[in-house]
Each structure stands twice: as structure tokens, then as C-alpha cells.
Scaffold this motif. Structure first.
Motif, PDB file in Angstrom:
ATOM      1  N   ILE A 190       0.783  -1.230   0.022  1.00 31.98           N
ATOM      2  CA  ILE A 190       0.081   0.133   0.088  1.00 31.98           C
ATOM      3  C   ILE A 190       1.001   1.027  -0.016  1.00 31.98           C
ATOM      4  CG2 ILE A 190      -1.877  -1.230   1.396  1.00 31.98           C
ATOM      5  CD1 ILE A 190      -0.972   0.276   3.893  1.00 31.98           C
ATOM      6  N   SER A 191       0.339   2.304  -0.354  1.00 33.00           N
ATOM      7  CA  SER A 191       1.067   3.381  -0.612  1.00 33.00           C
ATOM      8  C   SER A 191       0.207   4.519   0.037  1.00 33.00           C
ATOM      9  CB  SER A 191       1.373   3.948  -2.020  1.00 33.00           C
ATOM     10  OG  SER A 191       0.175   4.136  -2.848  1.00 33.00           O
ATOM     11  N   TYR A 245       0.030   9.269   1.523  1.00 32.23           N
ATOM     12  CA  TYR A 245       0.459  10.464   1.234  1.00 32.23           C
ATOM     13  C   TYR A 245       0.160  11.470   2.299  1.00 32.23           C
ATOM     14  CZ  TYR A 245      -1.404  15.248  -0.056  1.00 32.23           C
ATOM     15  OH  TYR A 245      -1.541  16.648  -0.123  1.00 32.23           O
ATOM     16  N   ARG A 274       0.683  -0.341  -4.304  1.00 33.58           N
ATOM     17  CA  ARG A 274       1.887   0.094  -4.601  1.00 33.58           C
ATOM     18  C   ARG A 274       2.533  -1.136  -5.125  1.00 33.58           C
ATOM     19  NH1 ARG A 274       6.544   3.090  -5.783  1.00 33.58           N
ATOM     20  NH2 ARG A 274       8.435   2.081  -5.229  1.00 33.58           N
ATOM     21  N   SER A 298       6.342  -2.589  -7.437  1.00 31.98           N
ATOM     22  CA  SER A 298       7.723  -2.088  -7.768  1.00 31.98           C
ATOM     23  C   SER A 298       8.338  -3.240  -8.107  1.00 31.98           C
ATOM     24  CB  SER A 298       8.301  -1.391  -6.650  1.00 31.98           C
ATOM     25  OG  SER A 298       8.759  -1.998  -5.518  1.00 31.98           O
ATOM     26  N   GLY A 325       9.015   2.048  -9.448  1.00 34.85           N
ATOM     27  CA  GLY A 325       7.563   1.837  -8.670  1.00 34.85           C
ATOM     28  C   GLY A 325       6.442   2.587  -9.164  1.00 34.85           C
ATOM     29  N   SER A 331       2.568   3.983  -7.470  1.00 36.13           N
ATOM     30  CA  SER A 331       1.609   4.012  -6.610  1.00 36.13           C
ATOM     31  C   SER A 331       0.565   4.960  -6.833  1.00 36.13           C
ATOM     32  CB  SER A 331       2.535   4.680  -5.392  1.00 36.13           C
ATOM     33  OG  SER A 331       3.716   3.941  -5.028  1.00 36.13           O
ATOM     34  N   ILE A 390      -2.193   7.484  -4.877  1.00 37.63           N
ATOM     35  CA  ILE A 390      -2.458   8.302  -3.601  1.00 37.63           C
ATOM     36  C   ILE A 390      -3.525   8.978  -3.800  1.00 37.63           C
ATOM     37  CG2 ILE A 390       0.027   8.475  -2.865  1.00 37.63           C
ATOM     38  CD1 ILE A 390      -0.059  11.380  -3.975  1.00 37.63           C
ATOM     39  N   THR A 427      -1.546   9.343  -9.606  1.00 32.17           N
ATOM     40  CA  THR A 427      -0.749   8.223  -9.981  1.00 32.17           C
ATOM     41  C   THR A 427       0.436   8.492  -9.884  1.00 32.17           C
ATOM     42  OG1 THR A 427      -2.551   7.026 -11.093  1.00 32.17           O
ATOM     43  CG2 THR A 427      -0.336   6.290 -11.249  1.00 32.17           C
ATOM     44  N   PHE A 432       5.286  10.793   0.197  1.00 34.83           N
ATOM     45  CA  PHE A 432       4.587   9.894  -0.054  1.00 34.83           C
ATOM     46  C   PHE A 432       5.218   8.788   0.702  1.00 34.83           C
ATOM     47  CE2 PHE A 432       6.828   8.903  -3.755  1.00 34.83           C
ATOM     48  CZ  PHE A 432       7.246   7.789  -4.057  1.00 34.83           C
ATOM     49  N   THR A 479       5.359   4.177   1.545  1.00 35.74           N
ATOM     50  CA  THR A 479       4.777   2.792   1.165  1.00 35.74           C
ATOM     51  C   THR A 479       5.244   1.894   2.319  1.00 35.74           C
ATOM     52  OG1 THR A 479       7.025   2.253   0.335  1.00 35.74           O
ATOM     53  CG2 THR A 479       5.382   3.198  -1.208  1.00 35.74           C
ATOM     54  N   THR A 525       5.234  -2.414   2.221  1.00 36.84           N
ATOM     55  CA  THR A 525       5.333  -3.265   1.317  1.00 36.84           C
ATOM     56  C   THR A 525       5.877  -4.693   1.739  1.00 36.84           C
ATOM     57  OG1 THR A 525       7.467  -2.490   0.420  1.00 36.84           O
ATOM     58  CG2 THR A 525       5.573  -1.639  -0.616  1.00 36.84           C
TER      59      THR A 525
END
Length: 224
Positions: A34-35, A37, A53, A55, A73, A75, A77, A99, A202, A204, A206
Motif C-alpha cells: 500500500i501507499s 500521502y 503500490r 515495484s 515503482g 503508486s 495516492i 498516480t 509519499f 509505502t 510493502t
């Protein structure tokens, strides 16, 4: 027959030891999660409105402590005025969706000497690590033009060896962009920003998997 059996056993043991003692130069992997902001629309929890997310990365393994990775990657937001620390000015959109595409180069440091085999090095099959580097981010906010800016990523994670040459990682990263336009709206409160002030971040969270390849010289006493 005994001699043949003994030779076969010694050969198998020798191959096994050689496989376990192998070290590798390169690493390639994928990760997802997930990402989030942080910016004018959200000053608190970066994962208040999580996006996706994904990558891919390639790395050079300098030794059991240090490695260098090139990561690309994508992501997603988003933000909403409900998460803003104050009332947004009239005429400002109440929400956004964007994006992000990023490309970064970073150095990674393992707190424990990481790997398997090479018993004289007392390697660990798991380790926490930190990473930092630099790169670029390109943002495509919905309804706005494409924005590009330098990026400064920082990361903290844990990796473990789940089988020979195969690694599993969990990581949290936070990246400072040198722009206030990741959300497509700059200086919402009328406070003039700069590349170093009032910029968007931002983050992430992961999980990834990677594979090592490119065996090093097995008879050398140094890394070539």
C-alpha cells in the motif's frame, strides 16, 4: 564397492558444501503493498486513504552488509478535505487522486551480516536494514498535467532467507518529493512553498521477494 560408495558420498558432500558456501553478486525482485500521502490534504496518518503500490528492483550485493539497488515503482495516492488540518480556501477541490511513478537509486545497510553458508563469516539468515538514496518522481493527478520532481527516499525494513538464494522482505519507506504538486494543487493555503519547504511526501508499506544470481568466484579470498 566400498571405495565407490565412499567416493560418491564425498563428492555429494563436496557439492553440498560448495552450494552452501556460494555467494552471489546480483539480486532481482518484486514487491507490492500500500501507499500513502502527506501534504496539504493530509498532515497526519499517511495511510489514512491507502492506495496500491507495485515495484521491481535490481541490486548489486557488495558484501554481506552493503548493497545498492535501482528501483522503479507505481503508486496510487489520494486525499480529501476531511483529512486537512484546516478549512481549504474556496474554489479548491475537496479531494484528489493521483498516480505516481518513481525511479530511485539507493544504498542499503544490513545491521547483521546477511546471507547463508560461508560459515567463517557467521552470517545471519535474517536482518533489519536501513536504506537511503535519491531519484525522480512523476505525478499524474486526475484532471491536471504531469508533474516531475526530484525525490529523496528513506526506508526501514526486515529481510530473511526463506530458502537458498530466495529472500523475503517487509519494508516501510517515506519519500520526500521536492514539489508541492503530487496532489495537483500547490500552495493551497496561500503560503508560498519551495523545493525544500511545504512539499509533498509519499510513503509505502510493502512485502517483497527477491532472487540472487551471478555466483562469485568460489576459490577467491576476496569479492571480485
Amino acid at each position: 564397492m566400498r571405495r565407490i560408495t565412499a567416493i560418491a558420498v564425498l563428492t555429494i558432500l563436496g557439492l553440498s558444501v560448495n552450494a552452501q558456501e556460494s555467494a552471489y553478486r546480483w539480486e532481482a525482485g518484486v514487491s507490492g503493498g500500500i501507499s500513502g500521502y502527506l501534504g496539504d490534504y493530509n498532515k497526519g496518518n499517511p495511510f489514512a486513504r491507502p492506495g496500491g503500490r507495485l515495484s521491481v528492483e535490481g541490486g548489486y550485493l557488495l558484501d554481506s552488509r552493503w548493497s545498492f539497488h535501482l528501483t522503479g515503482g507505481v503508486s496510487g495516492i489520494s486525499g480529501n478535505s476531511d483529512d486537512a488540518s484546516g478549512e481549504l480556501p474556496n474554489g479548491v477541490p475537496s479531494h484528489f487522486r493521483s498516480t505516481l511513478g518513481d525511479l530511485t537509486m539507493r544504498a542499503e545497510f544490513n545491521f547483521f551480516a546477511y546471507g547463508e553458508g560461508e560459515t567463517f563469516k557467521h552470517l545471519s539468515r535474517w536482518t533489519p536494514y536501513i536504506a537511503a538514496g535519491a531519484g525522480m518522481v512523476v505525478a499524474s493527478p486526475r484532471g491536471c498535467g504531469v508533474k516531475a520532481a526530484p525525490l529523496l527516499p528513506l526506508a526501514l525494513g526486515v529481510k530473511c532467507r526463506i530458502r537458498s538464494r530466495l529472500n523475503l522482505t517487509g519494508e516501510f519507506s517515506l519519500a520526500k518529493s521536492f514539489t508541492d504538486n503530487l496532489d495537483g494543487n500547490s500552495d493551497l493555503y496561500g503560503i508560498k512553498g519551495s523545493r525544500f519547504k511545504n512539499t509533498d511526501w509519499f510513503s509505502t508499506l510493502t512485502v517483497g521477494i527477491s532472487y540472487e544470481f551471478g555466483e562469485r568466484c568460489p576459490t577467491c579470498h576476496y569479492f571480485d
